[in-house]
Design a protein around this motif. Structure first.
Motif, PDB file in Angstrom:
ATOM      1  N   THR A   9       0.838  -1.249   0.012  1.00 31.02           N
ATOM      2  CA  THR A   9       0.029  -0.042   0.398  1.00 31.02           C
ATOM      3  C   THR A   9       0.751   1.390   0.089  1.00 31.02           C
ATOM      4  O   THR A   9       0.958   2.085  -0.660  1.00 31.02           O
ATOM      5  CB  THR A   9      -0.677   0.361   1.375  1.00 31.02           C
ATOM      6  OG1 THR A   9      -1.211  -1.099   0.805  1.00 31.02           O
ATOM      7  CG2 THR A   9      -1.710   1.357   1.346  1.00 31.02           C
ATOM      8  N   ALA A  10       1.795   0.913   0.579  1.00 28.99           N
ATOM      9  CA  ALA A  10       3.129   2.573   0.584  1.00 28.99           C
ATOM     10  C   ALA A  10       3.391   2.874  -0.615  1.00 28.99           C
ATOM     11  O   ALA A  10       3.397   3.602  -0.560  1.00 28.99           O
ATOM     12  CB  ALA A  10       4.004   2.202   1.872  1.00 28.99           C
ATOM     13  N   MET A  42      -5.707  -3.178  12.737  1.00 30.33           N
ATOM     14  CA  MET A  42      -5.531  -1.486  13.698  1.00 30.33           C
ATOM     15  C   MET A  42      -4.028  -1.217  13.356  1.00 30.33           C
ATOM     16  O   MET A  42      -3.940  -0.330  13.414  1.00 30.33           O
ATOM     17  CB  MET A  42      -4.942  -2.506  15.145  1.00 30.33           C
ATOM     18  CG  MET A  42      -7.318  -2.867  15.528  1.00 30.33           C
ATOM     19  SD  MET A  42      -7.168  -3.323  17.444  1.00 30.33           S
ATOM     20  CE  MET A  42      -6.556  -1.809  17.971  1.00 30.33           C
ATOM     21  N   ILE A  43      -3.791  -2.184  13.235  1.00 30.71           N
ATOM     22  CA  ILE A  43      -1.654  -1.478  12.673  1.00 30.71           C
ATOM     23  C   ILE A  43      -1.537  -1.324  11.538  1.00 30.71           C
ATOM     24  O   ILE A  43      -0.274  -0.853  11.121  1.00 30.71           O
ATOM     25  CB  ILE A  43      -0.396  -3.084  13.657  1.00 30.71           C
ATOM     26  CG1 ILE A  43      -0.876  -4.248  12.836  1.00 30.71           C
ATOM     27  CG2 ILE A  43      -0.688  -2.393  14.871  1.00 30.71           C
ATOM     28  CD1 ILE A  43       0.443  -5.313  13.008  1.00 30.71           C
ATOM     29  N   ILE A  44      -2.051  -1.846  10.615  1.00 33.30           N
ATOM     30  CA  ILE A  44      -1.912  -1.157   9.053  1.00 33.30           C
ATOM     31  C   ILE A  44      -1.655   0.385   9.265  1.00 33.30           C
ATOM     32  O   ILE A  44      -0.739   0.446   7.611  1.00 33.30           O
ATOM     33  CB  ILE A  44      -3.229  -2.050   8.377  1.00 33.30           C
ATOM     34  CG1 ILE A  44      -2.726  -3.323   7.744  1.00 33.30           C
ATOM     35  CG2 ILE A  44      -3.067  -1.631   6.835  1.00 33.30           C
ATOM     36  CD1 ILE A  44      -3.720  -3.906   7.111  1.00 33.30           C
ATOM     37  N   PRO A  45      -2.830   0.933   9.631  1.00 31.49           N
ATOM     38  CA  PRO A  45      -2.379   2.111   9.534  1.00 31.49           C
ATOM     39  C   PRO A  45      -1.060   3.014   9.772  1.00 31.49           C
ATOM     40  O   PRO A  45      -0.881   3.848   8.872  1.00 31.49           O
ATOM     41  CB  PRO A  45      -3.936   2.461   9.633  1.00 31.49           C
ATOM     42  CG  PRO A  45      -4.529   1.976  10.162  1.00 31.49           C
ATOM     43  CD  PRO A  45      -3.921   0.615  10.513  1.00 31.49           C
ATOM     44  N   LEU A  46      -0.629   2.482  10.577  1.00 26.27           N
ATOM     45  CA  LEU A  46       0.340   3.013  11.786  1.00 26.27           C
ATOM     46  C   LEU A  46       1.869   2.523  10.594  1.00 26.27           C
ATOM     47  O   LEU A  46       2.107   3.286  10.117  1.00 26.27           O
ATOM     48  CB  LEU A  46       1.131   2.001  12.599  1.00 26.27           C
ATOM     49  CG  LEU A  46       2.131   2.795  14.062  1.00 26.27           C
ATOM     50  CD1 LEU A  46       1.720   3.689  14.025  1.00 26.27           C
ATOM     51  CD2 LEU A  46       2.085   1.522  15.356  1.00 26.27           C
ATOM     52  N   ILE A  47       1.729   1.114  10.054  1.00 31.20           N
ATOM     53  CA  ILE A  47       2.535   0.675   9.560  1.00 31.20           C
ATOM     54  C   ILE A  47       2.877   1.946   8.378  1.00 31.20           C
ATOM     55  O   ILE A  47       3.946   2.035   7.231  1.00 31.20           O
ATOM     56  CB  ILE A  47       2.970  -0.438   9.056  1.00 31.20           C
ATOM     57  CG1 ILE A  47       2.909  -1.372  10.302  1.00 31.20           C
ATOM     58  CG2 ILE A  47       4.140  -0.820   8.083  1.00 31.20           C
ATOM     59  CD1 ILE A  47       2.601  -3.030  10.441  1.00 31.20           C
ATOM     60  N   VAL A  48       1.553   2.139   7.477  1.00 30.65           N
ATOM     61  CA  VAL A  48       1.008   2.732   5.852  1.00 30.65           C
ATOM     62  C   VAL A  48       1.988   4.016   6.356  1.00 30.65           C
ATOM     63  O   VAL A  48       2.666   4.837   5.452  1.00 30.65           O
ATOM     64  CB  VAL A  48       0.067   2.599   5.782  1.00 30.65           C
ATOM     65  CG1 VAL A  48      -0.461   3.263   4.425  1.00 30.65           C
ATOM     66  CG2 VAL A  48      -0.429   1.039   5.106  1.00 30.65           C
ATOM     67  N   SER A  49       1.300   4.776   7.051  1.00 31.79           N
ATOM     68  CA  SER A  49       1.822   5.935   7.375  1.00 31.79           C
ATOM     69  C   SER A  49       3.712   6.197   7.252  1.00 31.79           C
ATOM     70  O   SER A  49       3.669   6.987   6.986  1.00 31.79           O
ATOM     71  CB  SER A  49       1.286   6.429   8.291  1.00 31.79           C
ATOM     72  OG  SER A  49      -0.203   7.173   8.549  1.00 31.79           O
ATOM     73  N   ILE A  50       4.032   5.211   8.281  1.00 28.80           N
ATOM     74  CA  ILE A  50       5.124   5.209   8.906  1.00 28.80           C
ATOM     75  C   ILE A  50       6.243   5.527   7.434  1.00 28.80           C
ATOM     76  O   ILE A  50       7.247   6.105   6.755  1.00 28.80           O
ATOM     77  CB  ILE A  50       5.583   4.431   9.383  1.00 28.80           C
ATOM     78  CG1 ILE A  50       5.326   5.021  10.985  1.00 28.80           C
ATOM     79  CG2 ILE A  50       7.190   4.751   9.771  1.00 28.80           C
ATOM     80  CD1 ILE A  50       5.569   3.777  12.291  1.00 28.80           C
ATOM     81  N   LEU A  51       5.793   4.438   6.720  1.00 20.63           N
ATOM     82  CA  LEU A  51       5.853   3.858   5.608  1.00 20.63           C
ATOM     83  C   LEU A  51       6.256   4.692   4.341  1.00 20.63           C
ATOM     84  O   LEU A  51       7.683   5.074   3.528  1.00 20.63           O
ATOM     85  CB  LEU A  51       6.041   2.767   5.548  1.00 20.63           C
ATOM     86  CG  LEU A  51       6.148   0.833   6.006  1.00 20.63           C
ATOM     87  CD1 LEU A  51       5.756  -0.239   5.302  1.00 20.63           C
ATOM     88  CD2 LEU A  51       7.654   1.101   6.020  1.00 20.63           C
ATOM     89  N   SER A  52       5.040   5.342   4.352  1.00 16.88           N
ATOM     90  CA  SER A  52       4.413   6.118   3.741  1.00 16.88           C
ATOM     91  C   SER A  52       5.553   7.963   3.639  1.00 16.88           C
ATOM     92  O   SER A  52       6.251   7.972   2.716  1.00 16.88           O
ATOM     93  CB  SER A  52       3.545   6.935   3.685  1.00 16.88           C
ATOM     94  OG  SER A  52       3.036   6.169   2.607  1.00 16.88           O
TER      95      SER A  52
END
Length: 298
Positions: free
Chosen positions: A90-91, A160-170
């Motif tokens: 996604t990122a 729950m943790i997907i948005p956190l990882i996507v935000s950081i990787l983006s």
């Protein structure tokens, strides 16, 4: 005037230094508090027996934490297995392929998803994931499953943790200089080769840090996991069986411990155990991170 600016700089530096030390002190205060609260059970029982036993009968003085440890690790592992590839792809899509219109729509949705309270994820898991596993998925693999399983906990936790990882990787991928991508493309590399050899390689240490952060959150997540895991103190033999992670144990039993000192100490030991697992995991990850940064330093 110059002296006044120097004094201001010193005050700012010392203030920030003091606040940093204060922040780090909280870590030791938490560890110390949990240790002394858990000390009675550690003095009355063998620590290895506490960690390796599977019988949890507080009224008989039996406190075996093995089912809770196994459950915590299984739910977290499933969450990461599901969340990591989804988040990474996604990122990559949002930063490397998506046009500005898609980004304007997608990023706010990711932010909203990351701000939803865990209890909402838990309710959603009960009304969708649990019936899906019980009625559709589990019958293909086992004779019977209530749906309140290790898999349900892992799926809810992953979402729950997907948005956190996507935000950081983006953020990481966007921080890679545009010139590096252009240099790779100019020597004949394809878009995907540029992503693999330049973007991902340059961001590798940050990707690992993002995963560590997500796993640390997954270890300690309580409410949503508590609602969909079944909360049965057994060692799960498959992902279609119920489980009972450490955070759920603490949250479910905290109100019952007041009249039983050993019970209270056992729950504090569970909290200390969770704390130690997260600290050791972060320390190990930091060590690996340093090795990777040295190996792939550009």
């Amino acid at each position: 005037m110059i002296k006044f600016r120097i004094v201001k700089d010193k005050i700012a530096r010392h203030t920030m230094s003091g606040l940093t030390v204060l922040s780090l002190t909280f870590l030791f205060l938490i560890a110390t508090g949990l240790f002394f609260k858990a000390l009675p059970i550690m003095q009355s029982k063998n620590i290895w027996d506490l960690l390796s036993a599977s019988s949890w009968k507080p009224f008989k003085g039996e406190y075996g934490f093995l089912p809770y440890i196994i459950s915590t690790l299984q739910v977290t592992a499933i969450a990461i297995i599901i969340a990591l590839p989804v988040s990474l792809l996604t990122a990559i899509y949002l930063t490397e392929y998506a046009n500005s219109r898609v980004k304007k729509i997608a990023y706010p949705f990711v932010d909203v998803l990351s701000g939803i309270p865990p209890v909402v994820f838990g309710v959603w898991g009960i009304i969708t994931i649990v019936p899906f596993i019980s009625d559709k998925l589990a019958p293909h693999f086992v004779e019977f499953s209530t749906g309140y399983t290790v898999l349900a906990g892992g799926i809810v936790l992953a979402i729950m943790i997907i948005p956190l990882i996507v935000s950081i990787l983006s953020e990481l991928f966007n921080a890679i200089p545009k010139e590096m991508r252009e240099a790779s493309l100019s020597v004949g590399a394809t878009k995907w080769q540029t992503i693999k050899k330049v973007v991902l390689r340059k961001s590798l240490s940050g990707i690992i840090a993002a995963i560590v952060l997500a796993i640390s959150r997954a270890f300690g997540e309580t409410i949503a996991v508590l609602m969909v895991c079944g909360n049965t103190a057994i060692i799960p033999k498959s992902i279609f069986e119920s489980c009972y992670p450490l955070p759920a144990l603490i949250a479910n039993n905290y109100g019952e411990m007041m009249s039983m000192p050993d019970y209270e100490s056992a729950l504090m030991f569970a909290a200390l155990l969770l704390f130690v697992i997260i600290v050791l995991f972060n320390a190990g990850s930091r060590f690996i991170l340093i090795r990777i940064e040295r190996k792939y330093a550009l």
